[in-house]
Design an enzyme around this catalytic site. Structure first.
Site, mmCIF file in Angstrom:
data_model
loop_
_atom_site.group_PDB
_atom_site.id
_atom_site.type_symbol
_atom_site.label_atom_id
_atom_site.label_comp_id
_atom_site.label_asym_id
_atom_site.label_seq_id
_atom_site.Cartn_x
_atom_site.Cartn_y
_atom_site.Cartn_z
ATOM 1 N N LYS A 11 -11.050 9.829 6.061
ATOM 2 C CA LYS A 11 -11.967 9.322 5.019
ATOM 3 C C LYS A 11 -13.323 8.957 5.639
ATOM 4 C CE LYS A 11 -8.062 7.816 2.293
ATOM 5 N NZ LYS A 11 -7.595 7.032 1.195
ATOM 6 N N GLU A 167 -0.301 13.888 -4.183
ATOM 7 C CA GLU A 167 -0.615 12.500 -3.876
ATOM 8 C C GLU A 167 -0.686 11.696 -5.174
ATOM 9 O OE1 GLU A 167 -2.794 11.783 -0.117
ATOM 10 O OE2 GLU A 167 -4.307 12.735 -1.351
ATOM 11 N N SER A 210 0.533 6.360 1.092
ATOM 12 C CA SER A 210 1.190 5.274 1.833
ATOM 13 C C SER A 210 2.325 5.757 2.740
ATOM 14 C CB SER A 210 1.704 4.196 0.877
ATOM 15 O OG SER A 210 0.622 3.555 0.230
HETATM 16 C C1 PEP Z 1 -5.001 9.460 1.026
HETATM 17 O O1 PEP Z 1 -5.999 8.839 0.741
HETATM 18 O O2 PEP Z 1 -4.974 10.669 0.843
HETATM 19 C C2 PEP Z 1 -3.839 8.755 1.545
HETATM 20 C C3 PEP Z 1 -2.717 9.413 1.624
HETATM 21 O O3 PEP Z 1 -4.043 7.459 1.929
HETATM 22 P P1 PEP Z 1 -2.943 6.420 2.432
HETATM 23 O O4 PEP Z 1 -1.991 7.138 3.348
HETATM 24 O O5 PEP Z 1 -3.721 5.385 3.132
HETATM 25 O O6 PEP Z 1 -2.240 5.908 1.218
#
Ligand code: PEP
Length: 251
Positions: A11, A167, A210
């Protein structure tokens, strides 16, 4: 099946020094690894240095977004051919943060998927339902729409380079609750079936939201989870390595 992919999405984090330091530690630690395809996705400004640092290693490079046109009067944008030029193998398209914060639509996602394919790069196509969509039970319609729209009018050859990352939006980030492996696997099966209907072939489908060292093994062993897409747990080399090692042990 192809080798499972484990992708780290950095990110909007990491200076040049931080980005190159992470891969400098990662490279020797995974030197003998051929169990998983390791992908890192730094910010645009770190792509060149990270590409140099990982050259000759088994780490692949992804950008977090691109513009749909190859070149022109588009101040501030970066195109897929330029990302190829800098050393990327993949481009992440349609991440929920881009859909929610930057007005990305199914239409713009489709245009970008075409641009990435045109440049000869692989797409990591992010899709996922919001909490509201899960609660009103429209998630299957939403996921099917996102897949069908994003993959519209791709040629057979272009399709070969698409990986989907499922996701659920409610599972991402600090406020996120990871999906149970049963929930994730069921959605992934539906996504894979939809993509197969459009593309005529089995598309690899990653799970993201997560993911951490505690849940990664259960997730990666699900029949419809072909890899993991990781945010926070991939920002520190120890966390990312922990996940890579745990996954490699059960694949
Ligand atoms: C993401 O933003 O694509 C992501 C999977 O974040 P996190 O693993 O922090 O939930």
């Amino acid at each position: 099946m192809r080798t499972p992919m484990i992708a780290g999405n950095w990110k909007l984090h990491k200076t040049l020094g931080e980005a190159t330091a992470l891969v400098a530690e990662l490279i020797p630690a995974i030197a003998g690894n051929n169990h998983v395809e390791v992908v890192v996705a730094p910010v645009y400004t770190a792509l060149h240095k990270v590409a140099e640092a990982i050259s000759g290693s088994n780490i692949k490079l992804a950008a977090q977004n691109c513009y749909a046109e190859a070149q022109g009067a588009f101040t501030g944008e970066v195109s897929a051919p330029l990302l190829k030029d800098v050393g990327c193998q993949y481009v992440i398209i349609g991440h929920s943060e881009r859909r929610q914060l930057f007005g990305e639509t199914d239409e713009s996602v489709n245009r970008k998927v075409h641009a990435v394919a045109e440049a000869g790069l692989g797409t990591i196509l992010c899709i996922g339902e919001t909490l509201e969509e899960r609660e009103n039970d429209s998630m299957l319609d939403v996921l099917r729409r996102q897949v069908r729209f994003a993959l519209r009018n791709l040629s057979t050859e272009q399709m070969a380079h698409v990986v989907i990352a499922y996701e659920p939006v409610w599972a991402i980030g600090d406020a996120g609750i990871p999906a149970t492996s049963d929930y994730a696997d069921a959605r992934q099966a539906e996504i894979i079936a939809t993509a197969e209907d459009v593309l005529g072939r089995r598309v690899p489908c990653l799970y993201g939201g997560s993911v951490n060292p505690e849940n990664c093994q259960e997730l990666i062993q699900c029949p419809h989870i072909d890899g993991l897409f990781i945010g926070r747990s991939a920002w520190k080399v120890e966390g990312y390595l922990d996940i890579l090692t745990r996954c490699a042990a059960v694949i």
